[in-house]
Motif scaffolding. Sequence first.
Motif: not given
Lengths: 110, 110
Positions: A6-12, A14-31
């Motif tokens: 999961x660390x391979x994904x750069x965190x975002x 969006x809210x101060x102090x909250x770091x989000x990583x989208x690790x499985x998404x529709x781009x991966x084929x998740x339906x």
Amino acid sequence: MKISNYHDVEPVEEIEGIFKREVITADDGAPNFSMRVFEIKPGSSVPSHSHPWEHEVFILSGQGMAVGKQGTTPISQETVIFVAPDEPHCFVNTGNEPLRFICLIPLQQK
Amino acid sequence: MKISNYHDVEPVEEIEGIFKREVITADDGAPNFSMRVFEIKPGSSVPSHSHPWEHEVFILSGQGMAVGKQGTTPISQETVIFVAPDEPHCFVNTGNEPLRFICLIPLQQK
């Protein structure tokens, strides 16, 4: 099969102090649903909010509180949380290390 | 908001050496997908199989291998795995402790 750390994904932050990583998404084929890994810094919290979709959450590490209509409940490693659609919810880091958790939501949501 | 520890759920051993806990289900009000926590005993494995639904997996602890059309890939704590619908997959515990992971699937599946 997509296999990664999961660390391979750069965190975002969006809210101060909250770091989000989208690790499985529709781009991966998740339906149907996507997986995110969150880290909340000590002293930070996800502000109370609601939305018409659910959350399924697993706490990986750290100490915090989950706040909702049930009141305030301590959460920590191995806590499982189901937030129903439209239910107000807030997660607070009450510890001295990051509060890390997995949070899954249905697709078409943010 | 349902808040619990995953150990609160009794594990089911449908396959020898594989312990499954269904920690968020339709019975909780989950409308789209369910969360299970698996523990694979040392020396055990989930036999290779496929099905028309996906898996979204997060490895909690332990050491293993994920086997599929991509070949054989080491997996360990913090590994994220997406298994596409109909993709053959097999998880093997190659370590000396349980291989524990979260696995989510869309509802209406087993």
